[in-house]
Scaffold this motif. Sequence first.
Motif, PDB file in Angstrom:
ATOM      1  N   UNK A 111       0.844  -1.189   0.000  1.00 59.40           N
ATOM      2  CA  UNK A 111       0.000   0.000   0.000  1.00 59.40           C
ATOM      3  C   UNK A 111       0.885   1.246   0.000  1.00 59.40           C
ATOM      4  N   UNK A 112       0.452   2.306  -0.685  1.00 58.69           N
ATOM      5  CA  UNK A 112       1.222   3.550  -0.651  1.00 58.69           C
ATOM      6  C   UNK A 112       1.084   4.239   0.705  1.00 58.69           C
ATOM      7  N   UNK A 113       2.028   5.072   1.013  1.00 58.19           N
ATOM      8  CA  UNK A 113       1.972   5.857   2.253  1.00 58.19           C
ATOM      9  C   UNK A 113       0.944   6.969   2.061  1.00 58.19           C
ATOM     10  N   UNK A 114      -0.307   6.639   2.339  1.00 58.70           N
ATOM     11  CA  UNK A 114      -1.415   7.578   2.188  1.00 58.70           C
ATOM     12  C   UNK A 114      -2.510   7.182   3.173  1.00 58.70           C
ATOM     13  N   UNK A 154      -7.960   0.752   2.953  1.00 59.17           N
ATOM     14  CA  UNK A 154      -7.695  -0.313   1.984  1.00 59.17           C
ATOM     15  C   UNK A 154      -7.062  -1.525   2.664  1.00 59.17           C
ATOM     16  N   UNK A 155      -6.175  -1.298   3.622  1.00 60.85           N
ATOM     17  CA  UNK A 155      -5.556  -2.408   4.352  1.00 60.85           C
ATOM     18  C   UNK A 155      -6.599  -3.157   5.180  1.00 60.85           C
ATOM     19  N   UNK A 188       5.869   5.237  10.155  1.00 61.39           N
ATOM     20  CA  UNK A 188       6.818   4.225   9.701  1.00 61.39           C
ATOM     21  C   UNK A 188       7.339   4.388   8.300  1.00 61.39           C
ATOM     22  N   UNK A 189       6.452   4.422   7.340  1.00 56.80           N
ATOM     23  CA  UNK A 189       6.883   4.448   5.937  1.00 56.80           C
ATOM     24  C   UNK A 189       7.391   5.844   5.570  1.00 56.80           C
ATOM     25  N   UNK A 203       4.165   0.460   2.384  1.00 61.98           N
ATOM     26  CA  UNK A 203       4.225  -0.505   3.474  1.00 61.98           C
ATOM     27  C   UNK A 203       3.468  -1.739   3.006  1.00 61.98           C
ATOM     28  N   UNK A 204       3.692  -2.849   3.657  1.00 63.31           N
ATOM     29  CA  UNK A 204       2.993  -4.075   3.249  1.00 63.31           C
ATOM     30  C   UNK A 204       2.230  -4.654   4.430  1.00 63.31           C
TER      31      UNK A 204
END
Length: 129
Positions: free
Chosen positions: A9-12, A18-19, A54-55, A61-62
């Motif tokens: 996933x993008x850092x957004x 979405x996660x 974090x990201x 990030x995953x």
Amino acid sequence: MSLSRQQRFPRARVSVRAARQFVGDTLGEWGFGDRRDDMRLCASELAANAVLHGAPLGREFSVRLVRAADAVSIEVRDTGPGMPKERRPAPEEFCGRGLWLVKELADEFGVRDEVVGKTVWARFKVAGA
């Protein structure tokens, strides 16, 4: 036998939702209903921490789910420096309870230092699907 599924996933901020959806959909496909809401909430909290702390900018990030016979693990990995710390916010504060919440809902919780970044994980004991 264990299964796993992973998504980046993008850092957004929209990635937190979405996660959570990814985790909910995967648990549904695997036939887990028990503790599903707890797992989705924990995924949201861990993803929010990855986005906010974090990201690094421009990075992703995953989220990885691992299904074993008696447990489901949620792992959120980012490439940012530092290790997350559980806070003790004052009652009037609006944020800072995410890791405490994950620790309370999950059966096990931890942080794994990686060569680059870290993985924050939560494990939930479940009845077989």
